[in-house]
Design a protein around this motif. Sequence first.
Motif, mmCIF file in Angstrom:
data_model
loop_
_atom_site.group_PDB
_atom_site.id
_atom_site.type_symbol
_atom_site.label_atom_id
_atom_site.label_comp_id
_atom_site.label_asym_id
_atom_site.label_seq_id
_atom_site.Cartn_x
_atom_site.Cartn_y
_atom_site.Cartn_z
ATOM 1 N N UNK A 126 0.765 -0.893 -0.084
ATOM 2 C CA UNK A 126 -0.036 -0.344 -0.042
ATOM 3 C C UNK A 126 0.788 1.419 -0.132
ATOM 4 N N UNK A 127 2.451 0.919 0.001
ATOM 5 C CA UNK A 127 3.215 2.584 0.413
ATOM 6 C C UNK A 127 4.046 2.925 -1.088
ATOM 7 N N UNK A 128 4.146 3.598 -1.521
ATOM 8 C CA UNK A 128 5.078 3.774 -2.042
ATOM 9 C C UNK A 128 7.013 4.457 -1.209
ATOM 10 N N UNK A 129 7.073 2.994 -1.074
ATOM 11 C CA UNK A 129 8.734 3.277 -0.816
ATOM 12 C C UNK A 129 9.881 3.938 -1.248
ATOM 13 N N UNK A 130 10.815 4.282 -0.278
ATOM 14 C CA UNK A 130 12.209 4.802 -0.653
ATOM 15 C C UNK A 130 12.658 3.740 0.273
ATOM 16 N N UNK A 131 14.020 3.119 -0.617
ATOM 17 C CA UNK A 131 14.471 2.514 0.376
ATOM 18 C C UNK A 131 15.902 3.023 0.780
ATOM 19 N N UNK A 132 16.324 2.795 1.920
ATOM 20 C CA UNK A 132 18.119 3.742 1.933
ATOM 21 C C UNK A 132 18.818 3.229 2.241
ATOM 22 N N UNK B 220 23.660 2.768 3.252
ATOM 23 C CA UNK B 220 24.321 3.484 3.110
ATOM 24 C C UNK B 220 24.951 2.890 4.619
ATOM 25 N N UNK B 221 26.714 3.190 4.774
ATOM 26 C CA UNK B 221 27.023 2.998 5.718
ATOM 27 C C UNK B 221 27.665 4.378 6.711
ATOM 28 N N UNK B 222 27.352 5.101 6.255
ATOM 29 C CA UNK B 222 26.848 6.447 6.729
ATOM 30 C C UNK B 222 25.755 7.437 5.950
ATOM 31 N N UNK B 223 25.107 8.404 7.158
ATOM 32 C CA UNK B 223 24.538 9.028 6.295
ATOM 33 C C UNK B 223 22.962 8.636 5.792
ATOM 34 N N UNK B 224 22.821 7.362 6.058
ATOM 35 C CA UNK B 224 21.093 7.072 5.638
ATOM 36 C C UNK B 224 20.382 7.251 6.376
ATOM 37 N N UNK C 169 11.731 3.549 -5.371
ATOM 38 C CA UNK C 169 13.727 4.665 -5.134
ATOM 39 C C UNK C 169 14.177 3.533 -4.189
ATOM 40 N N UNK C 170 15.520 2.935 -4.942
ATOM 41 C CA UNK C 170 15.949 3.131 -4.260
ATOM 42 C C UNK C 170 17.849 3.870 -4.062
#
Length: 481
Positions: A51-57, A59-63, A176-177
């Motif tokens: 049901x969700x439009x997902x942005x998947x984040x 990273x080692x740092x900053x995520x 988006x990844x």
Amino acid sequence: MNITGSAHDDRLAYLHGRLNYERLGMPRVSTRFEMGRMSRLLRELGRPERALRIIHVAGTKGKGSTSVLIAAALSAAGIRTGLFTSPHLQRLEERFRVDDLEMSPDRLVELVDRVRPIVERLDRDDPRFAEREATFFEITTAIGLLHFAEAGASAAVLEVGLGGRLDSTNVVRPVVSVITSISFDHMKLLGNTLDAIAREKAGILKRGRPAVLGPLDDESRDAILEVARSRGCPVRRFGVDYDVEYAPPEQPLAEPSAGSFRTITWRTDWGSLPVPFLGAHQARNAAVALAVIDLLAECGISVPREAVARGFASAQWPARLEIMSRDPWLVIDGAHNLASAEALADAMGAHFPPVPRTLVFGTTRDKDLRGQLRALLPRFERVVATRYLENPRAVPIEELARAVEEVGSELGLNLGPPRIADTPASALEIAREITPRQGLICVTGSLFLAGETRAALLGDSSRSAVGRGTIPAPIPREPQR
């Protein structure tokens, strides 16, 4: 519905009683992770992630910072947005936010009561659960997705817990990844080379779905691009498709100031904006967030510049160069690996006046202790060695103190023996005693230490049982001029 404290405590005890790698440390072999369990659990819950439009984040740092900024911009544009982050600082409910409103304790009790019977049935009946039961992180990931879907969120930003390929969040198919950065951390599980770590992070890339890459070294970039090509993922790259110009604050500084940045992407000249958080690295994180927003626009999710500016200005990300008080300055930062310690050291020089400084430091057993100290010690005149209490992975204080003396001697620093404190609260007392009023105290080394220090400062003795709104706000950021 008003849930008593005992009911809330009982549900927390249930969750923390599950296999919890945040407390135990990561296993030495990746075979302990198995995505089939997570998929089955979500299927039993009715597939809330769909049901969700997902942005998947990842990273080692900053995520985390990047996730917060993306979610803040989406919410400011009127798009109801869930945000899943980990670990929490003081309350488990912090991990689950919808339009920056964290989950209530009552809601957590309700969702645990719904998910628990399904988990226990799967533990008993599903062969994929036979070797190892559903973990704390798997269950809380499922609770977050269920909460977002039922709260009416149309978008969700999911921060990867660890790595990417085998993380519990990797059962989703995102719009988006994002991979913010690659550096050395969790090597015993992710690998001992940047190539290996990058390939684990690139495990979140989904066939045919676009991705944004942050600043990367050549080895990491090449590994991720190889995975992206094999999966047909269109990629937008930092330094190629978008870039950032950072304008640091003017020197000399009397007050901390974050400076400003300008990002130009393949699609938009965003102009000059204040950096949302302290640190030059946060300008890069904000640029990654803007590239994601431009890519979302191409996927039909539009966020105007005015909403971005409002969202970034209102974004809060505690324990990331967070100023808690003045006279002396008291700063808490969750830096917990070499790359984040280096960023913190740079920020100490760039954003704070050159006053006497005390480092309050405690870290975790599987981290690069000496590397962190080499980065941080030259910025400080005195050190208090301490530990966090609520997680067994803390480095023993005596070992930490020895490392401080040895690294200080190796660097030719005249620090003297570190002071020793058994608790974060006593570490703060000692630091205040030995730091001039016009000086600065920085507490860092672990998000666990940051959370316990914050609780000690703000009077939150029960931590996990305290509801939203009871903790005073930290000192607000100075307006940009």
